[in-house]
Design a protein around this motif. Structure first.
Motif, PDB file in Angstrom:
ATOM      1  N   MET A   1       0.761  -1.158   0.066  1.00  0.00           N
ATOM      2  CA  MET A   1      -0.112  -0.035   0.132  1.00  0.00           C
ATOM      3  C   MET A   1       0.783   1.236  -0.164  1.00  0.00           C
ATOM      4  O   MET A   1       0.482   2.185  -0.360  1.00  0.00           O
ATOM      5  N   GLU A   2       2.255   1.060   0.449  1.00  0.00           N
ATOM      6  CA  GLU A   2       2.964   2.347   0.479  1.00  0.00           C
ATOM      7  C   GLU A   2       3.380   2.666  -0.638  1.00  0.00           C
ATOM      8  O   GLU A   2       3.730   3.970  -0.824  1.00  0.00           O
ATOM      9  N   ASN A   3       3.099   2.236  -2.089  1.00  0.00           N
ATOM     10  CA  ASN A   3       3.131   2.692  -3.371  1.00  0.00           C
ATOM     11  C   ASN A   3       2.139   3.525  -4.098  1.00  0.00           C
ATOM     12  O   ASN A   3       2.197   3.933  -5.089  1.00  0.00           O
ATOM     13  N   ILE A   4       0.969   3.428  -3.367  1.00  0.00           N
ATOM     14  CA  ILE A   4      -0.227   3.848  -3.943  1.00  0.00           C
ATOM     15  C   ILE A   4      -0.064   5.280  -3.691  1.00  0.00           C
ATOM     16  O   ILE A   4      -0.021   5.916  -2.488  1.00  0.00           O
ATOM     17  N   GLN A   5      -0.449   6.137  -4.819  1.00  0.00           N
ATOM     18  CA  GLN A   5      -0.429   7.525  -4.660  1.00  0.00           C
ATOM     19  C   GLN A   5      -1.928   7.958  -4.579  1.00  0.00           C
ATOM     20  O   GLN A   5      -2.846   7.489  -4.941  1.00  0.00           O
ATOM     21  N   GLU A   6      -1.865   9.387  -4.336  1.00  0.00           N
ATOM     22  CA  GLU A   6      -3.239   9.913  -3.976  1.00  0.00           C
ATOM     23  C   GLU A   6      -4.241  10.026  -5.196  1.00  0.00           C
ATOM     24  O   GLU A   6      -5.271   9.644  -5.311  1.00  0.00           O
TER      25      GLU A   6
ATOM     26  N   LYS B   1     -10.110   5.818  -4.576  1.00  0.00           N
ATOM     27  CA  LYS B   1      -9.135   6.539  -4.804  1.00  0.00           C
ATOM     28  C   LYS B   1      -7.694   6.252  -3.886  1.00  0.00           C
ATOM     29  O   LYS B   1      -8.138   6.052  -2.899  1.00  0.00           O
ATOM     30  N   GLY B   2      -6.594   6.448  -4.372  1.00  0.00           N
ATOM     31  CA  GLY B   2      -5.475   6.440  -3.630  1.00  0.00           C
ATOM     32  C   GLY B   2      -5.336   7.338  -2.153  1.00  0.00           C
ATOM     33  O   GLY B   2      -4.889   6.850  -1.222  1.00  0.00           O
ATOM     34  N   ASN B   3      -6.163   8.385  -2.233  1.00  0.00           N
ATOM     35  CA  ASN B   3      -6.257   9.262  -1.088  1.00  0.00           C
ATOM     36  C   ASN B   3      -7.080   8.726   0.136  1.00  0.00           C
ATOM     37  O   ASN B   3      -7.132   9.251   1.155  1.00  0.00           O
ATOM     38  N   GLU B   4      -7.615   7.536  -0.167  1.00  0.00           N
ATOM     39  CA  GLU B   4      -8.351   6.866   0.931  1.00  0.00           C
ATOM     40  C   GLU B   4      -7.561   5.549   1.295  1.00  0.00           C
ATOM     41  O   GLU B   4      -8.183   4.249   1.153  1.00  0.00           O
ATOM     42  N   LYS B   5      -6.544   5.620   1.389  1.00  0.00           N
ATOM     43  CA  LYS B   5      -5.482   4.618   1.899  1.00  0.00           C
ATOM     44  C   LYS B   5      -5.960   3.794   3.001  1.00  0.00           C
ATOM     45  O   LYS B   5      -5.846   2.520   3.000  1.00  0.00           O
ATOM     46  N   MET B   6      -6.451   4.447   3.821  1.00  0.00           N
ATOM     47  CA  MET B   6      -6.798   3.832   5.267  1.00  0.00           C
ATOM     48  C   MET B   6      -8.096   2.809   4.910  1.00  0.00           C
ATOM     49  O   MET B   6      -8.140   1.821   5.215  1.00  0.00           O
TER      50      MET B   6
END
Length: 73
Positions: free
Chosen positions: A1-6, A27-32
């Motif tokens: 998940m650390e490579n996912i961009q916003e 979207k990547g900005n919803e990483k949590m």
């Protein structure tokens, strides 16, 4: 998940005895949210591989980004 961009878009499909869409264009900005969805996954008995891959490619086409790095993993 650390490579996912916003600005990335992520869909998750499971394929046990049936096919289930867990995330559809998140979207990547919803990483949590994505992390929570992945942490809730568990293995079960059957494997519907062909159904899963078909659904994954449908979602990839639905969320296709021209000139982007579009992948099915």
């Amino acid at each position: 998940m650390e490579n996912i961009q916003e600005d990335d878009t992520v869909s998750i499909v499971t394929y046990a005895s049936g096919v289930r869409v867990i995330a559809d264009g998140v979207k990547g900005n919803e990483k949590m949210r994505l992390i929570e969805l992945v942490e809730e996954l568990n293995a079960s008995g059957a494997t519907n591989g062909s159904g899963g891959i078909q659904k994954a490619y449908e979602l990839a086409e639905k969320h296709f980004i021209s000139g982007g790095n579009n992948r099915v993993l």
